[in-house]
Design a protein around this motif. Sequence first.
Motif, PDB file in Angstrom:
ATOM      1  N   PRO A   1      -1.380  -9.510   2.202  1.00  0.00           N
ATOM      2  CA  PRO A   1      -0.860  -8.187   2.565  1.00  0.00           C
ATOM      3  C   PRO A   1      -0.337  -8.135   3.998  1.00  0.00           C
ATOM      4  O   PRO A   1      -0.727  -8.953   4.826  1.00  0.00           O
ATOM      5  N   HIS A   2       0.539  -7.205   4.236  1.00  0.00           N
ATOM      6  CA  HIS A   2       0.874  -6.814   5.601  1.00  0.00           C
ATOM      7  C   HIS A   2       1.207  -5.326   5.565  1.00  0.00           C
ATOM      8  O   HIS A   2       1.264  -4.739   4.493  1.00  0.00           O
ATOM      9  N   VAL A   3       1.374  -4.744   6.733  1.00  0.00           N
ATOM     10  CA  VAL A   3       1.491  -3.293   6.809  1.00  0.00           C
ATOM     11  C   VAL A   3       2.828  -2.892   7.420  1.00  0.00           C
ATOM     12  O   VAL A   3       3.260  -3.481   8.409  1.00  0.00           O
ATOM     13  N   HIS A   4       3.482  -1.920   6.811  1.00  0.00           N
ATOM     14  CA  HIS A   4       4.613  -1.243   7.451  1.00  0.00           C
ATOM     15  C   HIS A   4       4.211   0.207   7.659  1.00  0.00           C
ATOM     16  O   HIS A   4       3.653   0.824   6.758  1.00  0.00           O
ATOM     17  N   ALA A   5       4.488   0.729   8.832  1.00  0.00           N
ATOM     18  CA  ALA A   5       4.098   2.117   9.063  1.00  0.00           C
ATOM     19  C   ALA A   5       5.101   2.832   9.953  1.00  0.00           C
ATOM     20  O   ALA A   5       5.660   2.241  10.886  1.00  0.00           O
TER      21      ALA A   5
ATOM     22  N   PHE B   1       1.280  -0.719   2.344  1.00  0.00           N
ATOM     23  CA  PHE B   1       0.880  -2.129   2.248  1.00  0.00           C
ATOM     24  C   PHE B   1       1.884  -2.882   1.392  1.00  0.00           C
ATOM     25  O   PHE B   1       2.352  -2.375   0.386  1.00  0.00           O
ATOM     26  N   GLU B   2       2.165  -4.102   1.787  1.00  0.00           N
ATOM     27  CA  GLU B   2       3.106  -4.909   1.032  1.00  0.00           C
ATOM     28  C   GLU B   2       2.619  -6.344   0.981  1.00  0.00           C
ATOM     29  O   GLU B   2       1.892  -6.785   1.870  1.00  0.00           O
ATOM     30  N   ALA B   3       3.035  -7.072  -0.069  1.00  0.00           N
ATOM     31  CA  ALA B   3       2.691  -8.498  -0.160  1.00  0.00           C
ATOM     32  C   ALA B   3       3.818  -9.338   0.414  1.00  0.00           C
ATOM     33  O   ALA B   3       4.993  -8.983   0.272  1.00  0.00           O
TER      34      ALA B   3
ATOM     35  N   ASP C   1      12.222  -9.115  -6.709  1.00  0.00           N
ATOM     36  CA  ASP C   1      11.188 -10.092  -6.980  1.00  0.00           C
ATOM     37  C   ASP C   1       9.969  -9.855  -6.100  1.00  0.00           C
ATOM     38  O   ASP C   1       8.821  -9.840  -6.545  1.00  0.00           O
ATOM     39  N   LYS C   2      10.238  -9.604  -4.816  1.00  0.00           N
ATOM     40  CA  LYS C   2       9.176  -9.357  -3.865  1.00  0.00           C
ATOM     41  C   LYS C   2       8.479  -8.033  -4.192  1.00  0.00           C
ATOM     42  O   LYS C   2       7.260  -7.920  -4.132  1.00  0.00           O
ATOM     43  N   ALA C   3       9.277  -7.039  -4.581  1.00  0.00           N
ATOM     44  CA  ALA C   3       8.712  -5.739  -4.946  1.00  0.00           C
ATOM     45  C   ALA C   3       7.760  -5.897  -6.113  1.00  0.00           C
ATOM     46  O   ALA C   3       6.683  -5.307  -6.144  1.00  0.00           O
TER      47      ALA C   3
HETATM   48 ZN   LIG Z   1       7.184  -6.305   4.542  1.00  0.00          ZN
END
Ligand SMILES: [Zn+2]
Length: 390
Positions: free
Chosen positions: A240-244, A222-224, A319-321
């Motif tokens: 949130p969004h998802v990377h998989a 999950f990431e913002a 920053d995003k992290a």
């Molecule tokens: Zn992302």
Amino acid sequence: MVVSYPSPGTFLSSIYGDTTGRRGFDPYLADWSDSIKDDRGRVRLHKARCAFLQGSFDFDDIKHSYRMWVNCAEYGKINVIKDGVVIETIISKLPKRGNDIYRWKMKKRLGFLESLGDSYFFDPKDRNLHGAKTQMLFITLTWDPKTCDLETAWSGLKTDKIKGLLNTDPYNPLFSKRCKPENVGDHYQSHVKGCPCVSCRWNRWITAMRKRYGRIKVFRNFEAFGEKPQDGKVHADGYPHVHAVLLFEDHDFTVSYRDPHKHFRILRAEKDKISNLWDSHVDIEACYSVQGAMGYIKKYLFKTYGDSTVENVHRVDSDKAELTVSLLWLFRKQSFAVSGGWSDLITYGVIQTDFGDFDGLTFEWVGVFTAVELNIDPNTWCAVDPGGGS
Ligand SMILES: [Zn+2]
Ligand SMILES: [Zn+2]
């Protein structure tokens, strides 16, 4: 002045104005961040949640709070006692998501990736993709911020439930025989049916995928979304969004072309079938090798969890992290999950613990202390005081 008692649905912001918990929440505090610290000066998550989960979000303040929390090294302290006498004191740094010991543990947990071996599905250098197939996809599931608010998107809509109770009638309770008798009647919270949070949506999506494609090994994250400049439009900032990475065991996909960004793509019809199972935009890349995709995920996780030495990770900057890890912390979410099966491919050595060593010793948990309170260097991971401490 008589102030009416706020109802449970009242946001503190409607009493105190726009800002709560953070700046201006308590005008008597010289430093707003004192409102999220305990009386020993440590930022506590439950206080931060009280502060931030009301009213509007200020991402800079959340990131600042997270930094204060993660940078405060805390240690567990244990006394080792023999015959009633403390013979030594062990202190051991506690993992906090995003600190050095957390990353060390994560590295161990991800160690299995090294032993997966490499299998190529197709040759990425081949100019002619004719007949190329892959069993591995890198999928991004995005989010439409109009579907729910930010807190719901991460935390979900919860409802109180009672263990072992099959119906909702307290006067004629119907008990489940599957629930252990000693647990019947315990309260717990579960997400409502059709819950719009990222975990529930992901679960519904992957269940539908498995129904369609059979067995799938999953590594998901999950990431913002990062912050966009304010322009009056609705952005998904902080949502949130998802990377998989998905490894399909019973299905393969035809790799149809390479786009101008050099990403390999699958057939449009196949892409649409997968996209239709998710209600926002979906991006799908075809992976050409196991190690390639896993290497990326690994770099990505270390970057997210504050390893500043990892550079050039596609799609993430520091920053995003930091926003991602701050929100994961605030909403108490596990960022990544690995489905069973990946590690089937490897056999672990069995670690034997020799309990004989503990003969005659007892261990006493003393508590949690900061590096400052223990008067030690915050880079210390563990220490043993042979004389026994106080
Ligand atoms: Zn992302
Ligand atoms: Zn949910």
